[in-house]
Design an enzyme around this catalytic site. Structure first.
Site, PDB file in Angstrom:
ATOM      1  CG  HIS A  97     -10.915  28.684  64.340  1.00 26.19           C
ATOM      2  ND1 HIS A  97     -10.261  29.683  65.023  1.00 26.19           N
ATOM      3  CD2 HIS A  97     -10.638  28.865  63.025  1.00 26.19           C
ATOM      4  CE1 HIS A  97      -9.626  30.447  64.139  1.00 26.19           C
ATOM      5  NE2 HIS A  97      -9.840  29.968  62.927  1.00 26.19           N
ATOM      6  CD  GLU A 169      -7.608  27.453  60.036  1.00 27.72           C
ATOM      7  OE1 GLU A 169      -7.601  28.369  59.219  1.00 27.72           O
ATOM      8  OE2 GLU A 169      -8.370  27.415  60.993  1.00 27.72           O
TER       9      GLU A 169
HETATM   10  P1  PGA Z   1      -6.460  34.324  58.383  1.00 26.20           P
HETATM   11  O1  PGA Z   1      -7.447  33.413  59.254  1.00 26.20           O
HETATM   12  O2  PGA Z   1      -6.581  33.865  56.933  1.00 26.20           O
HETATM   13  O3  PGA Z   1      -6.998  35.711  58.562  1.00 26.20           O
HETATM   14  O4  PGA Z   1      -5.083  34.138  58.909  1.00 26.20           O
HETATM   15  C1  PGA Z   1      -7.469  32.026  59.073  1.00 26.20           C
HETATM   16  C2  PGA Z   1      -8.396  31.354  60.058  1.00 26.20           C
HETATM   17  O5  PGA Z   1      -8.430  31.718  61.243  1.00 26.20           O
HETATM   18  O6  PGA Z   1      -9.116  30.427  59.680  1.00 26.20           O
END
Ligand code: PGA
Length: 260
Positions: A97, A169
């Site tokens: 992550h 992401e």
């Molecule tokens: P967020 O987080 O939807 O609050 O931007 C996404 C994540 O960190 O997976």
């Protein structure tokens, strides 16, 4: 119709009691949605896991851990072993992550060790990748994503492909200071990711779900999920109330049905 993936990482939010209440609500609210059509998963804090597994029917919600050590045991203070997660009968392990990479300094090589270890222990393995704003501004996002995939999955055996999930992401789109990414940009990056996965694993990689995460919210979720290369939504803040997450899932599923 393809299966849609919806999941949330609870990060360092929700204590044991809050997590179990959330999970119970989420199961009840979403129970009637066929699990042939959606895959729903939640990744709670480590301390909530042992209670979480007793209150959720895993046919409805898969449970995962936010991180994992690449060794089974040893002198690794503060780490959690794959055997400990196996003992809890968890379904999935998230690796890499953005907060692990950028706050705790994990590298692609570290993620690769964890990915291989998680797959060898038969966990569904969710590798998160994404470029920083600086990398995006230099115009090297595709190279960064390809590097994260090529190193992250280095030496992974093709027989493990069915246990791989990927989340794209972009670092600049995540969290309270995140800027939602344009839908076209996300679709383009998902195409880059899918192409790279096919280069790595061959046609079987078409089966790897690629989820999008980073400021997913009720106003962009439907547009995102109808894109051909987006297989699911990995949602943070907008998923942390069960009622709101249930609505986001149903709306996105309906938008997808209307467009396919
Ligand atoms: P967020 O987080 O939807 O609050 O931007 C996404 C994540 O960190 O997976």
């Amino acid at each position: 119709m393809k299966k849609l993936y919806f999941g949330t990482n609870l990060k360092m939010y929700k204590n044991i009691q809050e997590t179990t209440a959330y999970l119970k609500d989420l199961v009840n609210l979403t129970m009637d949605i066929s699990r042939d059509e959606i895959e729903l998963f939640v990744i709670p804090s480590y301390t909530s896991l042992s209670n979480a597994i007793t209150c959720v029917d895993r046919d409805y919600i898969k449970l995962g851990s936010q991180n994992m050590c690449w060794e089974e045991e040893g002198q690794y203070t503060g780490e959690i072993s794959p055997l400990m997660l196996k003992e809890m009968n968890l379904d999935l392990v998230m690796i890499g992550h953005s907060e692990r990479r950028h706050i705790f300094g994990e590298t692609d090589a570290t993620e690769n060790k964890k990915v291989k270890c998680a797959l060898e222990h038969n966990f569904t393995t969710l590798l998160c990748i994404g470029e920083t704003l600086e990398e995006k501004n230099y115009g090297i996002s595709n190279e960064v994503l390809r590097t994260q995939l090529k190193v992250g999955f280095h030496d992974v055996k093709p027989e493990h492909v069915s246990n791989i999930w990927v989340a794209y992401e972009p670092v600049w789109a995540i969290g309270v200071n995140g800027l939602p990414a344009a839908v076209d940009y996300v679709e383009e990056k998902h195409q880059v990711i899918k192409k790279c996965l096919i280069e790595l694993f061959g046609e079987v990689a078409n089966k790897i779900p690629v989820l999008y995460g980073g400021s997913v919210n009720p106003s962009n979720a439907n547009e995102l999920i109808i894109q051909p290369s987006i297989d699911g939504l990995f949602t943070g803040r907008s998923a942390w109330q069960a009622v709101a997450f249930n609505k986001l899932i149903r709306d996105a599923k309906q938008a997808h049905e209307l467009n396919h």
